[in-house]
Design a protein around this motif. Structure first.
Motif, PDB file in Angstrom:
ATOM      1  N   THR A 142       0.829  -1.178  -0.012  1.00  0.00           N
ATOM      2  CA  THR A 142       0.098  -0.151   0.059  1.00  0.00           C
ATOM      3  C   THR A 142       0.785   1.243   0.225  1.00  0.00           C
ATOM      4  O   THR A 142       2.003   1.036   0.125  1.00  0.00           O
ATOM      5  N   GLU A 143       0.202   2.431  -0.081  1.00  0.00           N
ATOM      6  CA  GLU A 143       0.723   3.674  -0.037  1.00  0.00           C
ATOM      7  C   GLU A 143       1.111   3.902   1.633  1.00  0.00           C
ATOM      8  O   GLU A 143       0.608   3.110   2.151  1.00  0.00           O
ATOM      9  N   VAL A 144       2.210   4.700   1.823  1.00  0.00           N
ATOM     10  CA  VAL A 144       2.571   4.690   2.994  1.00  0.00           C
ATOM     11  C   VAL A 144       1.597   5.402   3.980  1.00  0.00           C
ATOM     12  O   VAL A 144       0.843   5.985   3.959  1.00  0.00           O
ATOM     13  N   GLY A 145       1.356   4.352   5.155  1.00  0.00           N
ATOM     14  CA  GLY A 145       0.381   4.853   5.931  1.00  0.00           C
ATOM     15  C   GLY A 145      -1.025   4.662   5.764  1.00  0.00           C
ATOM     16  O   GLY A 145      -2.075   5.210   6.389  1.00  0.00           O
ATOM     17  N   LYS A 146      -1.385   3.822   4.683  1.00  0.00           N
ATOM     18  CA  LYS A 146      -2.664   3.319   4.362  1.00  0.00           C
ATOM     19  C   LYS A 146      -2.860   1.770   4.542  1.00  0.00           C
ATOM     20  O   LYS A 146      -4.033   1.511   4.286  1.00  0.00           O
ATOM     21  N   ALA A 147      -2.114   1.219   5.159  1.00  0.00           N
ATOM     22  CA  ALA A 147      -2.211  -0.377   5.551  1.00  0.00           C
ATOM     23  C   ALA A 147      -3.644  -0.697   6.432  1.00  0.00           C
ATOM     24  O   ALA A 147      -4.623  -1.526   5.946  1.00  0.00           O
ATOM     25  N   ALA A 148      -4.029   0.272   7.347  1.00  0.00           N
ATOM     26  CA  ALA A 148      -5.038   0.097   8.500  1.00  0.00           C
ATOM     27  C   ALA A 148      -6.220   0.133   7.570  1.00  0.00           C
ATOM     28  O   ALA A 148      -7.189  -0.651   7.645  1.00  0.00           O
ATOM     29  N   ASP A 149      -6.333   1.327   6.809  1.00  0.00           N
ATOM     30  CA  ASP A 149      -7.398   1.697   6.007  1.00  0.00           C
ATOM     31  C   ASP A 149      -7.635   0.564   4.780  1.00  0.00           C
ATOM     32  O   ASP A 149      -8.964   0.316   4.722  1.00  0.00           O
ATOM     33  N   VAL A 150      -6.711   0.259   4.261  1.00  0.00           N
ATOM     34  CA  VAL A 150      -6.840  -0.707   3.100  1.00  0.00           C
ATOM     35  C   VAL A 150      -7.352  -2.212   3.780  1.00  0.00           C
ATOM     36  O   VAL A 150      -8.461  -2.443   3.413  1.00  0.00           O
ATOM     37  N   ALA A 151      -7.035  -2.567   4.697  1.00  0.00           N
ATOM     38  CA  ALA A 151      -7.472  -3.874   5.562  1.00  0.00           C
ATOM     39  C   ALA A 151      -8.712  -3.705   6.026  1.00  0.00           C
ATOM     40  O   ALA A 151      -9.508  -4.569   5.702  1.00  0.00           O
ATOM     41  N   HIS A 152      -9.238  -2.596   6.634  1.00  0.00           N
ATOM     42  CA  HIS A 152     -10.515  -2.373   6.973  1.00  0.00           C
ATOM     43  C   HIS A 152     -11.622  -2.412   5.692  1.00  0.00           C
ATOM     44  O   HIS A 152     -12.614  -3.030   5.847  1.00  0.00           O
ATOM     45  N   GLU A 153     -11.133  -1.703   4.780  1.00  0.00           N
ATOM     46  CA  GLU A 153     -12.253  -1.603   3.794  1.00  0.00           C
ATOM     47  C   GLU A 153     -12.204  -2.949   2.903  1.00  0.00           C
ATOM     48  O   GLU A 153     -13.277  -3.492   2.547  1.00  0.00           O
ATOM     49  N   ILE A 154     -11.034  -3.748   2.741  1.00  0.00           N
ATOM     50  CA  ILE A 154     -11.047  -5.051   1.996  1.00  0.00           C
ATOM     51  C   ILE A 154     -11.810  -6.046   2.866  1.00  0.00           C
ATOM     52  O   ILE A 154     -12.513  -6.831   2.379  1.00  0.00           O
ATOM     53  N   SER A 155     -11.930  -5.958   4.120  1.00  0.00           N
ATOM     54  CA  SER A 155     -12.469  -6.965   5.050  1.00  0.00           C
ATOM     55  C   SER A 155     -13.987  -6.906   4.862  1.00  0.00           C
ATOM     56  O   SER A 155     -14.859  -7.912   5.206  1.00  0.00           O
ATOM     57  N   GLY A 156     -14.562  -5.853   4.368  1.00  0.00           N
ATOM     58  CA  GLY A 156     -15.952  -5.777   3.993  1.00  0.00           C
ATOM     59  C   GLY A 156     -16.487  -6.329   2.565  1.00  0.00           C
ATOM     60  O   GLY A 156     -17.635  -6.311   2.238  1.00  0.00           O
ATOM     61  N   ILE A 157     -15.521  -7.109   1.745  1.00  0.00           N
ATOM     62  CA  ILE A 157     -15.730  -7.136   0.374  1.00  0.00           C
ATOM     63  C   ILE A 157     -16.174  -8.594   0.586  1.00  0.00           C
ATOM     64  O   ILE A 157     -15.443  -9.585   1.233  1.00  0.00           O
ATOM     65  N   THR A 158     -17.230  -9.252  -0.213  1.00  0.00           N
ATOM     66  CA  THR A 158     -17.975 -10.411  -0.153  1.00  0.00           C
ATOM     67  C   THR A 158     -16.841 -11.619  -0.815  1.00  0.00           C
ATOM     68  O   THR A 158     -16.084 -11.257  -1.920  1.00  0.00           O
ATOM     69  N   GLY A 159     -16.500 -12.395   0.032  1.00  0.00           N
ATOM     70  CA  GLY A 159     -15.305 -13.426  -0.575  1.00  0.00           C
ATOM     71  C   GLY A 159     -14.117 -13.352   0.106  1.00  0.00           C
ATOM     72  O   GLY A 159     -13.023 -14.353   0.145  1.00  0.00           O
ATOM     73  N   VAL A 160     -13.944 -12.221   1.149  1.00  0.00           N
ATOM     74  CA  VAL A 160     -12.681 -11.955   1.684  1.00  0.00           C
ATOM     75  C   VAL A 160     -12.960 -12.620   3.051  1.00  0.00           C
ATOM     76  O   VAL A 160     -13.964 -12.177   3.964  1.00  0.00           O
ATOM     77  N   THR A 161     -12.242 -13.423   3.486  1.00  0.00           N
ATOM     78  CA  THR A 161     -12.674 -14.135   4.754  1.00  0.00           C
ATOM     79  C   THR A 161     -11.445 -13.505   6.072  1.00  0.00           C
ATOM     80  O   THR A 161     -11.862 -13.713   7.363  1.00  0.00           O
ATOM     81  N   GLN A 162     -10.565 -13.040   5.647  1.00  0.00           N
ATOM     82  CA  GLN A 162      -9.626 -12.172   6.734  1.00  0.00           C
ATOM     83  C   GLN A 162      -8.903 -11.323   5.794  1.00  0.00           C
ATOM     84  O   GLN A 162      -8.505 -11.545   4.706  1.00  0.00           O
ATOM     85  N   ALA A 163      -8.555 -10.075   6.510  1.00  0.00           N
ATOM     86  CA  ALA A 163      -7.757  -9.154   5.990  1.00  0.00           C
ATOM     87  C   ALA A 163      -7.077  -8.570   7.131  1.00  0.00           C
ATOM     88  O   ALA A 163      -7.703  -7.835   8.188  1.00  0.00           O
ATOM     89  N   GLU A 164      -5.710  -8.567   7.413  1.00  0.00           N
ATOM     90  CA  GLU A 164      -4.907  -8.011   8.275  1.00  0.00           C
ATOM     91  C   GLU A 164      -3.892  -7.075   7.803  1.00  0.00           C
ATOM     92  O   GLU A 164      -3.014  -7.587   6.778  1.00  0.00           O
ATOM     93  N   ASP A 165      -3.553  -5.972   8.689  1.00  0.00           N
ATOM     94  CA  ASP A 165      -2.309  -5.309   8.448  1.00  0.00           C
ATOM     95  C   ASP A 165      -1.417  -5.846   8.829  1.00  0.00           C
ATOM     96  O   ASP A 165      -1.300  -6.286  10.125  1.00  0.00           O
ATOM     97  N   VAL A 166      -0.132  -5.875   8.417  1.00  0.00           N
ATOM     98  CA  VAL A 166       1.227  -6.653   9.054  1.00  0.00           C
ATOM     99  C   VAL A 166       2.259  -5.683   8.558  1.00  0.00           C
ATOM    100  O   VAL A 166       2.392  -4.728   7.954  1.00  0.00           O
ATOM    101  N   THR A 167       3.495  -6.113   9.278  1.00  0.00           N
ATOM    102  CA  THR A 167       4.703  -5.600   9.067  1.00  0.00           C
ATOM    103  C   THR A 167       5.552  -6.492   7.881  1.00  0.00           C
ATOM    104  O   THR A 167       5.194  -7.526   7.859  1.00  0.00           O
ATOM    105  N   GLY A 168       6.598  -5.725   7.310  1.00  0.00           N
ATOM    106  CA  GLY A 168       7.338  -6.691   6.185  1.00  0.00           C
ATOM    107  C   GLY A 168       7.298  -5.980   4.903  1.00  0.00           C
ATOM    108  O   GLY A 168       6.878  -5.201   4.859  1.00  0.00           O
ATOM    109  N   PRO A 169       7.672  -6.918   4.143  1.00  0.00           N
ATOM    110  CA  PRO A 169       7.612  -6.439   2.741  1.00  0.00           C
ATOM    111  C   PRO A 169       6.220  -5.974   2.258  1.00  0.00           C
ATOM    112  O   PRO A 169       5.969  -5.347   1.279  1.00  0.00           O
TER     113      PRO A 169
END
Length: 77
Positions: free
Chosen positions: A10-37
């Motif tokens: 993601t863009e810098v500082g956007k991981a939590a927002d992206v994970a939250h938005e994706i978690s609401g998409i049908t077909g997504v069972t889990q979305a977590e923001d993480v550290t690393g590459p």
């Protein structure tokens, strides 16, 4: 049923927002923001590979703040 992990950068500082938005998409069972590459790791499922591709391209990649995705289908050997 096809399942996959989708690794997202993601863009810098956007991981939590992206994970939250994706978690609401049908077909997504889990979305977590993480550290690393990668910044977000998603687990998703679909009826077949074509539906999985549509989920990734049409819905997940459309989320604002995503710069790159890598889809890793789960295989049972």
């Amino acid at each position: 049923m096809v399942q996959a992990y989708i690794l997202i950068q993601t863009e810098v500082g956007k991981a939590a927002d992206v994970a939250h938005e994706i978690s609401g998409i049908t077909g997504v069972t889990q979305a977590e923001d993480v550290t690393g590459p990668y910044d977000v790791i998603v687990r998703a499922e679909a009826r077949n590979v074509d539906e999985l591709g549509k989920l990734v391209v049409a819905q997940i990649q459309a989320v604002e703040g995503i710069t790159r995705t890598l889809t890793c289908p789960i295989v049972h050997i």
